[in-house]
Design an enzyme around this catalytic site. Structure first.
Site, PDB file in Angstrom:
ATOM      1  N   PHE A  52       0.881  -1.164   0.000  1.00  0.00           N
ATOM      2  CA  PHE A  52       0.000   0.000   0.000  1.00  0.00           C
ATOM      3  C   PHE A  52       0.924   1.220   0.000  1.00  0.00           C
ATOM      4  CE2 PHE A  52      -2.843   3.185   1.678  1.00  0.00           C
ATOM      5  CZ  PHE A  52      -4.060   2.847   1.118  1.00  0.00           C
ATOM      6  N   ASP A  63       2.230  -4.586   8.750  1.00  0.00           N
ATOM      7  CA  ASP A  63       1.080  -3.715   8.533  1.00  0.00           C
ATOM      8  C   ASP A  63      -0.140  -4.633   8.454  1.00  0.00           C
ATOM      9  OD1 ASP A  63      -1.020  -2.268   7.424  1.00  0.00           O
ATOM     10  OD2 ASP A  63       0.307  -0.967   6.253  1.00  0.00           O
ATOM     11  N   TYR A  81     -10.567   0.989  10.919  1.00  0.00           N
ATOM     12  CA  TYR A  81     -11.790   1.396  10.206  1.00  0.00           C
ATOM     13  C   TYR A  81     -12.153   0.461   9.067  1.00  0.00           C
ATOM     14  CZ  TYR A  81      -8.245   3.797   7.276  1.00  0.00           C
ATOM     15  OH  TYR A  81      -7.156   4.090   6.515  1.00  0.00           O
ATOM     16  N   LYS A  82     -11.350  -0.597   8.858  1.00  0.00           N
ATOM     17  CA  LYS A  82     -11.657  -1.554   7.793  1.00  0.00           C
ATOM     18  C   LYS A  82     -12.483  -2.696   8.395  1.00  0.00           C
ATOM     19  CE  LYS A  82      -7.889   0.206   5.055  1.00  0.00           C
ATOM     20  NZ  LYS A  82      -6.504   0.151   4.629  1.00  0.00           N
ATOM     21  N   ARG A 131     -12.319  -4.912  -6.872  1.00  0.00           N
ATOM     22  CA  ARG A 131     -12.005  -5.526  -5.586  1.00  0.00           C
ATOM     23  C   ARG A 131     -13.284  -5.672  -4.759  1.00  0.00           C
ATOM     24  NH1 ARG A 131      -8.064  -2.655  -1.159  1.00  0.00           N
ATOM     25  NH2 ARG A 131      -9.834  -1.221  -1.147  1.00  0.00           N
TER      26      ARG A 131
END
Ligand SMILES: *Cc1c(COP(=O)(O)O)cnc(C)c1O
Length: 420
Positions: A133, A205, A230-231, A379
């Site tokens: 990312f 991560d 928050y995912k 995705r």
């Protein structure tokens, strides 16, 4: 899954038998929407609505500044950190929820490099993935730049390359446990051990894995970990991130964002910085209490649901998604880029399509929310807390309709917003 669910009725029957079916009632999802983007922004837990009202009107409105003590606002990064620790095998006293993943990566990477510099000053290489990312790469570059570009950043292009680049010169390895684009899942235990055998630190991560797969940082003996809440943890947009440090490293270094919240006695108002003992020194400043408090809601739902059951259902759903696309959409140019092997698959599935961007916009207009990632990638995040088997069936059927009827050709689906 042992057999394919090859009709919508079979999917409904699987939903009826699903032990985790009831957890979707904990979320407020809009009518007519199938939400396959929980790996980017998790859905709203109903309990977060009442809780945020309580924090604002009661804790802030009535209790005012007294809340720092009476409502444990000051302790909250650690208290909620302990709950997150349950989900990552963090052990006690090693986890805080604070700041963002990017900022936390800056802090732990700085700590790692400083420790390595004391122990083995000739280690001057940082390893990361080219397909990481991007914020992780930007932060590594930014930190390296600040400290005089003393480090070489070596990027690997495939997991198989890792072992070969772990020379005596490697200080730290920064890896995403699950790749944000492909869904590739590293073996956290084995890789942590391998990296350490070679004398380097491993920094994980966990953004796409926390709340999605089982994680045991303590038994892996990892060095550092950061990750979003928050995912898959459904904590709300921009909610503070987690930060975990192996206890053996915690007191060795003052992280560079040495603000007063990481001070041993912040209210001494001393002119000199003295770091708190342990994980507390990884805090920097006054926290966004409203947002931070909601992390607890999402984390509690996941803790209650049991990670091994969530993982089992997640694999069944991603299996189903892949099987249905392969069996029903084989006449379209969709290329699976997510591993089929369970051992290396996270909780989302991605397909390339030459018109990926427009296809995703058309899908969203038809009520199936996934997202688009460069290049050409559709995705679909699969959150077993609120997605069922019939949802997967309906999402794939909608994708089929968008492609068969070429709905994506409409001009409005070619326009890109600021966020894709
Ligand atoms: C989502 C994500 C981030 C986001 O970082 P922020 O600091 O919260 O913006 C970082 N790393 C990975 C792997 C991600 O998936």
């Amino acid at each position: 899954m042992t057999h394919t669910l090859n009709s919508r009725d079979a999917c409904l029957a699987a939903d009826a038998q699903d032990e985790l079916r009831h957890t979707r009632n904990e979320f407020q999802l809009p009518e007519g929407v199938l939400y396959f983007d929980g790996n980017s922004l998790g859905a709203l837990p109903k309990a977060a609505i009442a809780r945020s009202n309580d924090i604002v009107t009661e804790e802030w409105g009535n209790e005012l500044i007294r809340s720092w003590n009476t409502n444990q606002w000051f302790e909250r990064p650690k208290l909620i950190g302990e709950k997150v620790a349950d989900l990552v095998g963090g052990g006690e006293g090693n986890t805080v929820v604070t700041d963002t993943t990017s900022a936390n990566l800056f802090k732990v990477l700085a700590a790692s490099l400083r420790i390595q510099n004391e122990d083995a000053a000739d280690r001057r290489v940082i390893i990361a993935e080219r397909d990481a990312f991007p914020t992780d790469l930007y932060i590594i570059h930014g930190l390296n730049d600040l400290i005089g570009n003393n480090y070489e950043l070596k990027l690997i292009d495939a997991p198989e390359e890792l072992e070969g680049v772990l020379t005596d010169h490697v200080a730290a390895v920064v890896l995403s446990h699950i790749n944000y684009r492909t869904g590739y899942l590293w073996n956290l235990n084995e890789v942590s051990k391998l990296v350490q055998q070679r004398g380097a630190h491993i920094i994980w991560d966990l953004c796409h894995s926390i709340g999605a797969v089982e994680i045991d940082l303590s038994s892996a003996g990892a060095d550092f970990a950061v990750g979003c809440t928050y995912k898959y943890l459904n904590s709300g947009p921009g909610a503070p991130a987690m930060l975990w440090v192996n206890p053996k490293h915690q007191d060795r270094f003052i992280q560079p964002l040495s603000g007063w919240w990481g001070h041993a006695r912040p209210f001494d108002m001393s002119t000199t910085y003295e770091p708190a003992e342990g994980i507390g020194r990884y805090l920097s400043s006054t926290q966004p209490i409203i947002s931070l408090s909601l992390v607890e809601i999402g984390v509690d739902i996941t803790r209650k649901a049991d990670m091994s059951k969530l993982r089992e259902k997640s694999l069944a759903l991603t299996d189903l998604f892949i099987e249905l696309v392969e069996s029903r959409l084989s006449h379209h140019p969709l290329t699976l880029i997510t591993p089929k092997d369970h051992a290396i698959r996270g909780s989302h599935v991605s397909f390339k399509h030459p018109e990926g961007f427009a296809v995703m916009q058309a899908l969203i207009a038809e009520g199936v929310i996934g997202d688009y990632r460069e290049p050409e990638v559709l995705r679909f995040g699969v959150t077993p807390l609120y997605i069922g088997y019939a949802d997967v069936w309906d999402a794939v059927e909608t994708l089929r309709r968008v492609l068969d009827e070429e709905l994506w050709r409409k001009p409005e689906f070619q326009i890109r917003g600021a966020v894709t």
